[in-house]
Design an enzyme around this catalytic site. Structure first.
Site, PDB file in Angstrom:
ATOM      1  N   CYS A  95       0.825  -1.234   0.059  1.00  0.00           N
ATOM      2  CA  CYS A  95      -0.071  -0.041  -0.060  1.00  0.00           C
ATOM      3  C   CYS A  95       0.984   1.293  -0.006  1.00  0.00           C
ATOM      4  O   CYS A  95       1.569   1.456   0.808  1.00  0.00           O
ATOM      5  CB  CYS A  95      -0.897   0.000   1.126  1.00  0.00           C
ATOM      6  SG  CYS A  95      -2.022   1.434   1.112  1.00  0.00           S
ATOM      7  N   GLY A 220      -3.633  -4.658 -13.257  1.00  0.00           N
ATOM      8  CA  GLY A 220      -4.117  -4.338 -14.853  1.00  0.00           C
ATOM      9  C   GLY A 220      -4.663  -5.618 -15.504  1.00  0.00           C
ATOM     10  O   GLY A 220      -4.745  -5.505 -16.726  1.00  0.00           O
TER      11      GLY A 220
HETATM   12  C1  LIG Z   1     -10.276   1.168  -3.903  1.00  0.00           C
HETATM   13  C2  LIG Z   1      -9.024   0.070  -3.697  1.00  0.00           C
HETATM   14  C3  LIG Z   1      -8.760  -0.234  -2.687  1.00  0.00           C
HETATM   15  C4  LIG Z   1      -7.582  -0.967  -2.393  1.00  0.00           C
HETATM   16  N1  LIG Z   1      -7.065  -1.564  -0.989  1.00  0.00           N
HETATM   17  C5  LIG Z   1      -5.963  -2.301  -1.008  1.00  0.00           C
HETATM   18  C6  LIG Z   1      -5.880  -2.995   0.211  1.00  0.00           C
HETATM   19  O1  LIG Z   1      -6.552  -2.875   1.127  1.00  0.00           O
HETATM   20  N2  LIG Z   1      -4.724  -3.669   0.440  1.00  0.00           N
HETATM   21  C7  LIG Z   1      -4.046  -4.184  -0.770  1.00  0.00           C
HETATM   22  O2  LIG Z   1      -3.128  -4.889  -0.753  1.00  0.00           O
HETATM   23  N3  LIG Z   1      -4.323  -3.599  -1.961  1.00  0.00           N
HETATM   24  C8  LIG Z   1      -5.524  -2.671  -1.931  1.00  0.00           C
HETATM   25  N4  LIG Z   1      -5.649  -2.145  -3.301  1.00  0.00           N
HETATM   26  C9  LIG Z   1      -5.026  -2.537  -4.526  1.00  0.00           C
HETATM   27  C10 LIG Z   1      -5.561  -3.832  -4.952  1.00  0.00           C
HETATM   28  O3  LIG Z   1      -5.472  -4.978  -4.229  1.00  0.00           O
HETATM   29  C11 LIG Z   1      -4.510  -4.260  -6.098  1.00  0.00           C
HETATM   30  O4  LIG Z   1      -3.387  -4.600  -6.077  1.00  0.00           O
HETATM   31  C12 LIG Z   1      -4.528  -3.221  -7.446  1.00  0.00           C
HETATM   32  O5  LIG Z   1      -5.838  -2.569  -7.432  1.00  0.00           O
HETATM   33  C13 LIG Z   1      -4.160  -3.665  -8.660  1.00  0.00           C
HETATM   34  O6  LIG Z   1      -4.990  -4.657  -9.393  1.00  0.00           O
HETATM   35  P1  LIG Z   1      -5.993  -4.526 -10.234  1.00  0.00           P
HETATM   36  O7  LIG Z   1      -5.175  -3.843 -11.591  1.00  0.00           O
HETATM   37  O8  LIG Z   1      -6.371  -5.510 -10.852  1.00  0.00           O
HETATM   38  O9  LIG Z   1      -7.238  -3.576  -9.867  1.00  0.00           O
HETATM   39  C14 LIG Z   1      -6.713  -1.261  -3.582  1.00  0.00           C
HETATM   40  C15 LIG Z   1      -7.165  -1.005  -4.681  1.00  0.00           C
HETATM   41  C16 LIG Z   1      -8.354  -0.399  -5.055  1.00  0.00           C
HETATM   42  C17 LIG Z   1      -8.872   0.034  -6.335  1.00  0.00           C
END
Ligand SMILES: Cc1cc2nc3c(=O)[nH]c(=O)nc-3n(C[C@H](O)[C@H](O)[C@H](O)COP(=O)(O)O)c2cc1C
Length: 328
Positions: A95, A220
């Site tokens: 994070c 992504g």
């Molecule tokens: C609204 C939001 C909240 C997120 N909160 C967390 C979280 O609590 N812990 C975490 O490890 N990643 C968090 N992420 C990141 C996601 O777990 C993930 O790594 C990131 O969105 C990339 O994956 P994606 O492209 O499939 O969305 C968050 C992402 C979004 C969009």
């Protein structure tokens, strides 16, 4: 204990992957691994644990994600969580939020692999469940890391390898890697999920170099074709935003579990209706649950109409009954 070997997981997302959303996912797909939102160790130690940690049996397999900046808190939090029988405990080292890195948590910890190893070591003392780590491929810690660092841009493949080499000594055998760096100063969390380029090859390289580890790729990924491509190179795939915005994609994942998922939107709405009726019987407003279903009609006719109806703070079982009459 072995870590979860499931091929697909739904990423932890603060304000999204709460109990309501996880129940919604289960109305479509019973197999993917679910994650809680990130919960700080302090919140677990000080908070209403049933409210924070409780989940329904249908949510299994489910992973609890915590963030922690020191081993004592991590130990205490995991000890408390032990009562709830999560399938795996995950440490957030990805994070980029100021609030989190300012407290020496999240992606900031990538610069301190020995500390992460100590934290994991304590977590493992508190639980028999597997402990995994979710992290980035690197960080730009300019303006944030202490002056004692001769380099604040830790974005080389060797930096990630070093992080994994050290933390695996503490008994981690599963890593979920968001394939972009986190820039700790100057970008907000949303920008940090979009601006740093994706570098999938480095995640593949880790799997090649460390075949004994379970490597899950994230960042992504939006289609089954993309998932299939990644699965040629790593053990599993995590999707976040695509599942939230387009939950029907969950019905395309049957093939990873040797089954077909033929559920229709109407059948999902019927399950939602039962869930909402129960909430209302218990005196709970279904608004927050319904907000999480906003993507149900993603890409098909009626999507805007659905969103408008569902976003209404007064929406509830009446709304769903009416909408059910309108879908074929
Ligand atoms: C609204 C939001 C909240 C997120 N909160 C967390 C979280 O609590 N812990 C975490 O490890 N990643 C968090 N992420 C990141 C996601 O777990 C993930 O790594 C990131 O969105 C990339 O994956 P994606 O492209 O499939 O969305 C968050 C992402 C979004 C969009």
């Amino acid at each position: 204990m072995e870590s979860i070997k499931n091929k697909i997981s739904v990423a932890p997302m603060v304000d999204k992957t709460d109990r309501n959303f996880r129940n919604f996912v289960r109305m479509i797909n019973k197999d993917v691994t679910l994650y809680t939102e990130m919960i700080t160790a302090q919140a677990i130690i000080k908070g209403d644990t049933d409210y924070i940690l409780g989940f329904d049996e249908v949510e299994n397999p489910i992973v609890l994600q915590i963030s922690a900046s020191n081993k004592k808190e991590a130990y205490e939090a995991v000890k408390i969580a032990e009562e709830y029988n999560y399938d795996e405990i995950n440490l957030n080292v990805g994070c980029p939020s100021d609030r989190v890195s300012g407290n020496a948590m999240g992606a900031y910890l990538m610069a301190f692999p020995e500390l992460v190893a100590e934290i994991v070591h304590e977590m493992k003392k508190a639980t028999k469940k597997p402990v995994s780590i979710k992290h980035r491929i690197g960080i730009d810690g300019k303006g944030v890391l202490p002056d004692s660092f001769d380099r604040t841009l830790l974005d080389r493949y060797e930096d990630m390898l070093n992080f994994i080499n050290i933390t695996e000594q503490a008994g981690v055998n599963k890593y979920i890697i968001h394939a972009r760096i986190a820039i700790l100063a100057g970008l907000d969390p949303k920008e940090n999920r979009e601006i740093p380029p994706l570098r999938y090859d480095e995640v593949y390289k880790i799997k090649k170099e460390k075949p004994h580890l379970h490597i899950e790729i994230n960042g992504g990924i939006k289609t089954v074709a993309a998932i299939d491509e990644h699965l040629k190179n790593v053990d599993s795939v995590m999707l976040g935003r695509e599942i939230y915005d387009n939950p029907m994609i969950l019905s395309e994942f049957g093939k990873y579990y040797d089954k077909e998922i033929n559920i229709t939107r109407k059948e999902i709405m019927e399950k939602m209706l039962s869930y909402v009726e129960k909430m209302e019987e218990n005196g709970n407003r279904p608004h927050l649950f319904l907000l999480h279903t906003h993507g149900l009609f993603h890409g098909v006719k009626g999507s805007k109409y659905w969103k408008r109806e569902i976003n209404d703070s007064k929406a509830g079982s009446e709304t769903l009954r009416r909408l059910l009459l309108e879908v074929e």
